[in-house]
Structure formats: structure tokens, C-alpha cells
Motif scaffolding. Structure first.
Motif, PDB file in Angstrom:
ATOM      1  N   VAL A  12      48.055  12.929  27.308  1.00 27.05           N
ATOM      2  CA  VAL A  12      49.188  12.013  27.538  1.00 27.05           C
ATOM      3  C   VAL A  12      49.605  12.070  29.008  1.00 27.05           C
ATOM      4  O   VAL A  12      49.791  11.034  29.669  1.00 27.05           O
ATOM      5  N   HIS A  13      49.757  13.281  29.543  1.00 30.03           N
ATOM      6  CA  HIS A  13      50.119  13.430  30.964  1.00 30.03           C
ATOM      7  C   HIS A  13      49.042  12.820  31.867  1.00 30.03           C
ATOM      8  O   HIS A  13      49.352  12.155  32.854  1.00 30.03           O
ATOM      9  N   TYR A  14      47.772  13.044  31.507  1.00 32.79           N
ATOM     10  CA  TYR A  14      46.650  12.504  32.289  1.00 32.79           C
ATOM     11  C   TYR A  14      46.714  10.977  32.325  1.00 32.79           C
ATOM     12  O   TYR A  14      46.579  10.364  33.400  1.00 32.79           O
ATOM     13  N   LEU A  15      46.936  10.371  31.171  1.00 35.06           N
ATOM     14  CA  LEU A  15      46.976   8.905  31.094  1.00 35.06           C
ATOM     15  C   LEU A  15      48.160   8.327  31.873  1.00 35.06           C
ATOM     16  O   LEU A  15      48.093   7.191  32.348  1.00 35.06           O
ATOM     17  N   ARG A  16      49.207   9.118  32.004  1.00 30.32           N
ATOM     18  CA  ARG A  16      50.369   8.671  32.801  1.00 30.32           C
ATOM     19  C   ARG A  16      50.164   8.925  34.293  1.00 30.32           C
ATOM     20  O   ARG A  16      51.018   8.574  35.099  1.00 30.32           O
ATOM     21  N   GLY A  17      49.051   9.556  34.638  1.00 37.10           N
ATOM     22  CA  GLY A  17      48.780   9.843  36.045  1.00 37.10           C
ATOM     23  C   GLY A  17      49.421  11.123  36.547  1.00 37.10           C
ATOM     24  O   GLY A  17      49.417  11.407  37.743  1.00 37.10           O
ATOM     25  N   ASP A  18      49.980  11.923  35.617  1.00 36.86           N
ATOM     26  CA  ASP A  18      50.624  13.182  36.014  1.00 36.86           C
ATOM     27  C   ASP A  18      49.613  14.320  35.869  1.00 36.86           C
ATOM     28  O   ASP A  18      49.639  15.105  34.911  1.00 36.86           O
ATOM     29  N   ARG A  21      50.666  18.226  35.718  1.00 34.37           N
ATOM     30  CA  ARG A  21      51.159  18.746  34.427  1.00 34.37           C
ATOM     31  C   ARG A  21      50.042  18.787  33.394  1.00 34.37           C
ATOM     32  O   ARG A  21      50.069  19.613  32.477  1.00 34.37           O
ATOM     33  N   ALA A  22      49.069  17.889  33.533  1.00 32.77           N
ATOM     34  CA  ALA A  22      47.983  17.827  32.542  1.00 32.77           C
ATOM     35  C   ALA A  22      47.039  19.022  32.649  1.00 32.77           C
ATOM     36  O   ALA A  22      46.648  19.612  31.632  1.00 32.77           O
TER      37      ALA A  22
END
Length: 327
Positions: A12-18, A21-22
Motif C-alpha cells: 500500500v505504501h509502495y503504491l502511494r509512492g511512500d 515507509r514501504a
């Protein structure tokens, strides 16, 4: 379990570009899966970490993770996981310009996808393989790959992937002098994108630009102008009047007018494109130099030699300060 949850939240963090945190969540999930002997899941998580590194151009780290994912997948007998890992390797090698090695990785990925019976993975890799073949100068193999991928995407009901394959086919055909066949594929891509994304989406504008170029090459300047103007209107509305893609559209339209010797129409477009590029990239960026040279050519054609020389001088200074930029 906990490892699966960590992986899910990490994605989820990866898909948000974060990515910051990922990464620790995915790393912890990988360690947990390995400690419990769940090699298949460990391999899938390692591939996700590879995707994360690839997204921020950490090429060496991405390759190491994809190779780790492949090793784990092979031990676990996870053919689909192997296909994903080898496709990841291919994508990184392609970005690095290592096309021959990328082709070998994509071909290996295809073999694993065939074994796994994973049609979607196979079609995506076919398209990626064709990209590398095109870059390596093997145009015919690339064309066959894109055609095969397009058929698969149609069967799988993945219209946007299908549109991308069609858009890739068009310039190859046009480059071989088959302008009408190229146009047909771009028109198909345009129809799919308009239906899936709506008529005012930036992807639609990109397709319109490419279609305009083919019309212009075939001498259909009115159609080309209409398409370039529609693309410009979409980009101004969707991205704002000062976006670099708006400058690209202005340059495209100006080039069309220039080729028709309609210099009075081309000039204000080029002046505006330079203003946008200077604001977006700074006054000493290679993008600015390209627009300056276009305007200098127009000044020369219209007898303003001193103005042309001044712009050429400025463009040359920018090029000299940016030797790595494409000329």
C-alpha cells in the motif's frame, strides 16, 4: 499471518509512492517468511522489494533482489514467481541500456510464465521483450512481439495494455512506409483510451500527437493540425497552461506550420513554448535550447538573421554546458 500483513501494508505504501515507509515493512516480511521456511512467499516479497528499488532507479539493489527472488522461487518450485523475478531483471537491464541481456532475461521470464500457465504475466513480458528488441534494432521481432502481446491483452480483457501495444506497433509500420496501417493501429489505440479514460485524459492527448505526426507525414496537414490543436487543448485543461507537455504540443504545432511555411502562425507558439520551458526547467536547460533553435530557424527563414544568430549562440552555450544531453 504477520508476514503477509507486513507485505500487504508495505505494498500500500509502495503504491502511494511512500518508498521509505514501504521498505522496512517488506524487509521484515521477507525475514519472517524465510525464518518459517515459506520460500514461495519470501520470493514474492523479495520481488516486491526489487520493484521498490527499481522505482527509484537503484538498479544494482533491484537486480540483487530480483535474483534473490528467482533463487527463492526456484527452490520453492514457484514458476509464476520466477516469471515475475526474471521480468523484473529484464526491466532494470533495459533501463540501463543493456538490451541484449534484457532480451535474454525476458525470454527466460516467458519460459517460466508458459510453465505456470500465467497468461497475463506472459503478455506483459512479451510487450517488454518487444521494447528491448526495438531498442536493440531488431524491428521485425519487436513488431511480431507487440502484435502477439496485443492479441493476448484483448483475450485477457486488458484494454489499456492492448492500446499501448497498438501505439507501439504504429511507428514501426509508419517507419517502414506503411503510413495507413500505422494510422489504423493508432486510431484503435485512441478509441480504446477515449472509452477507458474519457476524451480529455493526457494519455488521449499523447495518442492524438502521434496520430497527427502520421497524418503530417502523409501530407494530410489539416487533419494533423486538428489533432495537434485538440491535444494542446486537453493538455492545457488537464495539466495547466504552464506544463512542459503543453510546450511539447506548442512545438509540435509550430513544426507543422513551419513545414507549411506559415511562419506567422508558428512564431507565437514557439515564443510561448520557450517561456514555459524556461519556467519549468530553468533558462539553461537542454529543452530550452531545442526551442531556441526552432525559433532561430524561423527567424532565418523570415530574414531576421541577427536575431537568429543571437538565439543560436544562446542555444550553443546551453549545449556546451550540458554535453551529456541528447543533441
Amino acid at each position: 499471518g504477520r508476514a503477509a500483513n507486513l507485505n500487504a501494508v508495505g505494498i500500500v505504501h509502495y503504491l502511494r509512492g511512500d518508498f521509505e515507509r514501504a521498505q522496512p515493512l517488506l524487509e521484515e516480511a521477507l525475514v519472517l517468511h524465510q525464518s518459517t521456511g515459506n520460500l514461495k512467499s519470501a520470493g514474492r516479497v523479495a520481488a516486491n522489494i526489487g520493484h521498490l528499488h527499481a522505482a527509484v532507479s537503484r538498479h544494482a539493489e533491484a537486480l540483487a533482489r530480483y535474483e534473490q527472488a528467482a533463487a527463492l522461487g526456484e527452490k520453492a518450485g514457484d514458476d509464476a514467481g520466477m516469471a515475475t523475478a526474471k521480468d523484473g531483471v529484464g526491466n532494470v537491464l533495459q533501463v540501463q541500456g543493456r538490451y541484449r541481456e534484457a532480451i535474454a532475461a525476458f525470454e527466460e521470464s516467458l519460459r517460466w510464465a508458459d510453465r505456470a500457465g500465467d497468461e497475463q504475466s506472459r503478455a506483459i513480458t512479451l510487450n517488454n521483450l518487444a521494447n528491448s528488441q526495438l531498442e536493440a534494432g531488431n524491428t521485425q521481432a519487436a513488431l511480431e512481439g507487440y502484435l502477439s502481446a496485443a492479441q493476448s491483452f484483448e483475450k485477457l480483457n486488458l484494454p489499456l495494455y492492448q492500446a499501448q501495444a497498438y501505439a507501439n506497433i504504429a511507428p514501426i509500420l509508419a517507419g517502414q512506409g506503411m503510413l495507413d496501417q500505422g494510422r489504423v493501429y493508432l486510431e484503435r489505440a485512441l478509441a480504446i483510451r477515449e472509452k477507458a479514460l474519457g476524451p480529455d485524459h493526457p494519455s488521449v492527448a499523447s495518442t492524438l500527437c502521434r496520430l497527427a505526426v502520421i497524418h503530417a507525414e502523409a501530407g494530410r496537414y489539416e487533419e494533423a493540425e486538428t489533432l495537434h490543436r485538440r491535444a494542446l487543448a486537453i493538455r492545457e485543461k488537464a495539466l495547466g497552461p504552464h506544463h512542459p507537455d503543453v510546450a511539447t504540443s506548442l512545438n509540435n504545432l509550430a513544426a507543422l506550420y513551419f513545414s507549411e511555411k506559415e511562419y506567422a502562425k508558428a512564431e507565437p507558439l514557439l515564443v510561448r513554448a520557450i517561456g514555459i520551458s524556461e519556467k519549468a526547467f530553468g533558462p539553461d536547460h537542454p529543452e530550452v535550447a531545442t526551442s531556441l533553435r526552432n525559433l532561430a530557424a524561423l527567424y532565418r527563414r523570415t530574414g531576421r538573421k541577427a536575431k537568429a544568430a543571437a538565439l543560436d549562440e544562446r542555444a550553443a552555450a546551453i549545449r556546451a554546458a550540458n554535453p551529456a544531453a541528447k543533441r
